[in-house]
Scaffold this motif. Structure first.
Motif, PDB file in Angstrom:
ATOM      1  N   ILE A  82       0.846  -1.187   0.000  1.00 41.36           N
ATOM      2  CA  ILE A  82       0.000   0.000   0.000  1.00 41.36           C
ATOM      3  C   ILE A  82       0.881   1.236   0.000  1.00 41.36           C
ATOM      4  O   ILE A  82       2.050   1.182   0.381  1.00 41.36           O
ATOM      5  N   GLN A  83       0.297   2.346  -0.422  1.00 46.19           N
ATOM      6  CA  GLN A  83       0.936   3.645  -0.295  1.00 46.19           C
ATOM      7  C   GLN A  83      -0.172   4.642   0.040  1.00 46.19           C
ATOM      8  O   GLN A  83      -0.910   5.087  -0.834  1.00 46.19           O
ATOM      9  N   MET A  84      -0.292   4.947   1.330  1.00 45.73           N
ATOM     10  CA  MET A  84      -1.345   5.843   1.789  1.00 45.73           C
ATOM     11  C   MET A  84      -1.095   7.267   1.319  1.00 45.73           C
ATOM     12  O   MET A  84       0.024   7.774   1.414  1.00 45.73           O
ATOM     13  N   THR A  85      -2.181   7.894   0.815  1.00 44.00           N
ATOM     14  CA  THR A  85      -2.149   9.295   0.428  1.00 44.00           C
ATOM     15  C   THR A  85      -3.448   9.942   0.890  1.00 44.00           C
ATOM     16  O   THR A  85      -4.464   9.270   1.059  1.00 44.00           O
ATOM     17  N   GLY A  86      -3.414  11.227   1.106  1.00 46.90           N
ATOM     18  CA  GLY A  86      -4.620  11.957   1.472  1.00 46.90           C
ATOM     19  C   GLY A  86      -4.287  13.360   1.924  1.00 46.90           C
ATOM     20  O   GLY A  86      -3.123  13.688   2.170  1.00 46.90           O
ATOM     21  N   THR A  87      -5.318  14.175   2.028  1.00 50.76           N
ATOM     22  CA  THR A  87      -5.177  15.546   2.499  1.00 50.76           C
ATOM     23  C   THR A  87      -6.007  15.702   3.759  1.00 50.76           C
ATOM     24  O   THR A  87      -7.205  15.404   3.755  1.00 50.76           O
ATOM     25  N   GLN A  88      -5.387  16.184   4.826  1.00 47.57           N
ATOM     26  CA  GLN A  88      -6.100  16.323   6.091  1.00 47.57           C
ATOM     27  C   GLN A  88      -6.869  17.639   6.087  1.00 47.57           C
ATOM     28  O   GLN A  88      -6.328  18.699   6.354  1.00 47.57           O
ATOM     29  N   PRO A 101      -6.633  15.670  19.874  1.00 40.38           N
ATOM     30  CA  PRO A 101      -7.229  16.025  18.571  1.00 40.38           C
ATOM     31  C   PRO A 101      -6.220  16.783  17.711  1.00 40.38           C
ATOM     32  O   PRO A 101      -5.475  17.634  18.205  1.00 40.38           O
ATOM     33  N   ILE A 102      -6.209  16.446  16.443  1.00 41.41           N
ATOM     34  CA  ILE A 102      -5.285  17.071  15.499  1.00 41.41           C
ATOM     35  C   ILE A 102      -6.096  18.014  14.613  1.00 41.41           C
ATOM     36  O   ILE A 102      -6.930  17.563  13.828  1.00 41.41           O
ATOM     37  N   PRO A 103      -5.892  19.346  14.769  1.00 37.65           N
ATOM     38  CA  PRO A 103      -6.657  20.298  13.962  1.00 37.65           C
ATOM     39  C   PRO A 103      -6.345  20.128  12.475  1.00 37.65           C
ATOM     40  O   PRO A 103      -5.269  19.658  12.109  1.00 37.65           O
ATOM     41  N   GLU A 104      -7.298  20.524  11.641  1.00 37.43           N
ATOM     42  CA  GLU A 104      -7.076  20.391  10.198  1.00 37.43           C
ATOM     43  C   GLU A 104      -5.885  21.241   9.780  1.00 37.43           C
ATOM     44  O   GLU A 104      -5.706  22.353  10.245  1.00 37.43           O
ATOM     45  N   THR A 105      -5.065  20.660   8.927  1.00 37.60           N
ATOM     46  CA  THR A 105      -3.851  21.334   8.463  1.00 37.60           C
ATOM     47  C   THR A 105      -3.906  21.658   6.975  1.00 37.60           C
ATOM     48  O   THR A 105      -3.111  22.446   6.488  1.00 37.60           O
ATOM     49  N   ASN A 106      -4.805  20.977   6.259  1.00 39.37           N
ATOM     50  CA  ASN A 106      -4.903  21.085   4.797  1.00 39.37           C
ATOM     51  C   ASN A 106      -3.595  20.693   4.112  1.00 39.37           C
ATOM     52  O   ASN A 106      -3.288  21.151   3.024  1.00 39.37           O
ATOM     53  N   ARG A 107      -2.836  19.819   4.775  1.00 37.76           N
ATOM     54  CA  ARG A 107      -1.599  19.302   4.188  1.00 37.76           C
ATOM     55  C   ARG A 107      -1.859  17.959   3.527  1.00 37.76           C
ATOM     56  O   ARG A 107      -2.610  17.141   4.025  1.00 37.76           O
ATOM     57  N   ARG A 108      -1.154  17.745   2.438  1.00 38.69           N
ATOM     58  CA  ARG A 108      -1.230  16.460   1.731  1.00 38.69           C
ATOM     59  C   ARG A 108      -0.176  15.523   2.303  1.00 38.69           C
ATOM     60  O   ARG A 108       0.959  15.923   2.569  1.00 38.69           O
ATOM     61  N   VAL A 109      -0.581  14.270   2.475  1.00 41.15           N
ATOM     62  CA  VAL A 109       0.293  13.234   3.003  1.00 41.15           C
ATOM     63  C   VAL A 109       0.516  12.195   1.910  1.00 41.15           C
ATOM     64  O   VAL A 109      -0.442  11.743   1.277  1.00 41.15           O
ATOM     65  N   THR A 110       1.758  11.833   1.690  1.00 40.83           N
ATOM     66  CA  THR A 110       2.113  10.741   0.783  1.00 40.83           C
ATOM     67  C   THR A 110       3.161   9.901   1.494  1.00 40.83           C
ATOM     68  O   THR A 110       4.310  10.321   1.634  1.00 40.83           O
ATOM     69  N   LEU A 111       2.739   8.742   1.966  1.00 36.75           N
ATOM     70  CA  LEU A 111       3.648   7.868   2.700  1.00 36.75           C
ATOM     71  C   LEU A 111       4.424   6.979   1.734  1.00 36.75           C
ATOM     72  O   LEU A 111       3.990   6.749   0.604  1.00 36.75           O
ATOM     73  N   PRO A 112       5.548   6.445   2.194  1.00 38.46           N
ATOM     74  CA  PRO A 112       6.276   5.479   1.359  1.00 38.46           C
ATOM     75  C   PRO A 112       5.464   4.186   1.248  1.00 38.46           C
ATOM     76  O   PRO A 112       4.540   3.946   2.040  1.00 38.46           O
ATOM     77  N   GLY A 137       3.421   4.596   8.187  1.00 50.40           N
ATOM     78  CA  GLY A 137       2.427   4.429   9.243  1.00 50.40           C
ATOM     79  C   GLY A 137       1.968   5.738   9.851  1.00 50.40           C
ATOM     80  O   GLY A 137       2.161   6.819   9.304  1.00 50.40           O
ATOM     81  N   ILE A 138       1.330   5.626  11.006  1.00 50.37           N
ATOM     82  CA  ILE A 138       0.822   6.800  11.706  1.00 50.37           C
ATOM     83  C   ILE A 138       1.951   7.769  12.066  1.00 50.37           C
ATOM     84  O   ILE A 138       1.787   8.992  11.904  1.00 50.37           O
ATOM     85  N   PRO A 139       3.132   7.274  12.503  1.00 49.17           N
ATOM     86  CA  PRO A 139       4.221   8.239  12.749  1.00 49.17           C
ATOM     87  C   PRO A 139       4.549   9.068  11.507  1.00 49.17           C
ATOM     88  O   PRO A 139       4.818  10.266  11.602  1.00 49.17           O
ATOM     89  N   GLY A 140       4.510   8.442  10.343  1.00 47.23           N
ATOM     90  CA  GLY A 140       4.773   9.161   9.092  1.00 47.23           C
ATOM     91  C   GLY A 140       3.688  10.183   8.781  1.00 47.23           C
ATOM     92  O   GLY A 140       3.980  11.291   8.319  1.00 47.23           O
ATOM     93  N   VAL A 141       2.438   9.810   9.044  1.00 50.01           N
ATOM     94  CA  VAL A 141       1.321  10.748   8.846  1.00 50.01           C
ATOM     95  C   VAL A 141       1.520  11.962   9.742  1.00 50.01           C
ATOM     96  O   VAL A 141       1.446  13.110   9.291  1.00 50.01           O
ATOM     97  N   LEU A 145       2.199  15.914   8.726  1.00 49.05           N
ATOM     98  CA  LEU A 145       1.235  16.943   9.119  1.00 49.05           C
ATOM     99  C   LEU A 145       1.869  17.999  10.019  1.00 49.05           C
ATOM    100  O   LEU A 145       1.232  18.983  10.378  1.00 49.05           O
ATOM    101  N   GLY A 146       3.140  17.773  10.405  1.00 48.27           N
ATOM    102  CA  GLY A 146       3.823  18.728  11.270  1.00 48.27           C
ATOM    103  C   GLY A 146       3.423  18.593  12.738  1.00 48.27           C
ATOM    104  O   GLY A 146       3.557  19.533  13.511  1.00 48.27           O
ATOM    105  N   ILE A 147       2.960  17.417  13.125  1.00 51.11           N
ATOM    106  CA  ILE A 147       2.506  17.161  14.486  1.00 51.11           C
ATOM    107  C   ILE A 147       3.597  16.414  15.243  1.00 51.11           C
ATOM    108  O   ILE A 147       4.090  15.383  14.786  1.00 51.11           O
ATOM    109  N   ASP A 148       3.963  16.945  16.397  1.00 56.64           N
ATOM    110  CA  ASP A 148       4.979  16.299  17.218  1.00 56.64           C
ATOM    111  C   ASP A 148       4.303  15.788  18.479  1.00 56.64           C
ATOM    112  O   ASP A 148       4.289  16.459  19.516  1.00 56.64           O
ATOM    113  N   ALA A 149       3.695  14.616  18.375  1.00 57.49           N
ATOM    114  CA  ALA A 149       3.011  14.007  19.518  1.00 57.49           C
ATOM    115  C   ALA A 149       3.328  12.518  19.526  1.00 57.49           C
ATOM    116  O   ALA A 149       3.200  11.857  18.503  1.00 57.49           O
TER     117      ALA A 149
END
Length: 153
Positions: A82-88, A101-112, A137-141, A145-149
């Motif tokens: 799989i290669q997950m992609t999407g825009t939050q 909760p992770i606020p909307e960022t409108n960033r596109r995610v493309t995982l390996p 995975g989720i760490p990559g997402v 998204l610029g989230i450090d949690a």
């Protein structure tokens, strides 16, 4: 139905937001392992995907190379890439991972690309194991998204 067809139908149900149908493909004692600190059970896994799909309405798994790896006493081992992609574009509450909760960022995610192994027995998915890959995975997402949690689960 063979194991590869079960996996294809399961992924299609997830992407189509048919979560009850997707849950029907999972065994009662289903486990998801590989990219989370502790395995997720059936309910936790479906909830996680629902929350990801809500936060990224255009989430796609871009699944390919679904093939039977081997037949074993317990069933069939099916491998897929799989290669997950999407825009939050919506808030995400990844409750099964104990994240805030992770606020909307409108960033596109493309995982390996990630490689998954499904154990299928009697048309039920017993387990999904993801081989860890850097940036996946989720760490990559979260990273994209610029989230450090931390995922504390």
């Amino acid at each position: 139905m063979n194991g590869a067809e079960t996996v294809k139908d399961f992924i299609l149900a997830l992407e189509s937001q048919e979560y009850s149908k997707a849950a029907g493909y999972l065994a009662g004692d289903f486990t998801y392992t590989g990219l989370v600190p502790r395995p997720l059970n059936k309910k936790q896994f479906i909830t996680l995907i629902e929350e990801l799909k809500y936060g990224m309405p255009n989430l796609s798994f871009n699944v390919h190379d679904i093939q039977q790896a081997e037949v074993i006493v317990q069933g069939q081992m099916i491998q897929a890439t799989i290669q997950m992609t999407g825009t939050q574009s919506n808030i995400m509450n990844l409750v099964p991972l104990s994240l805030p909760p992770i606020p909307e960022t409108n960033r596109r995610v493309t995982l390996p690309e990630e490689h998954l192994t499904f154990l299928v027995e009697n048309n039920q998915i017993q387990s999904i194991t993801v081989q860890p890959v850097a940036g996946g995975g989720i760490p990559g997402v979260l990273h994209q998204l610029g989230i450090d949690a931390p995922i504390i689960q």
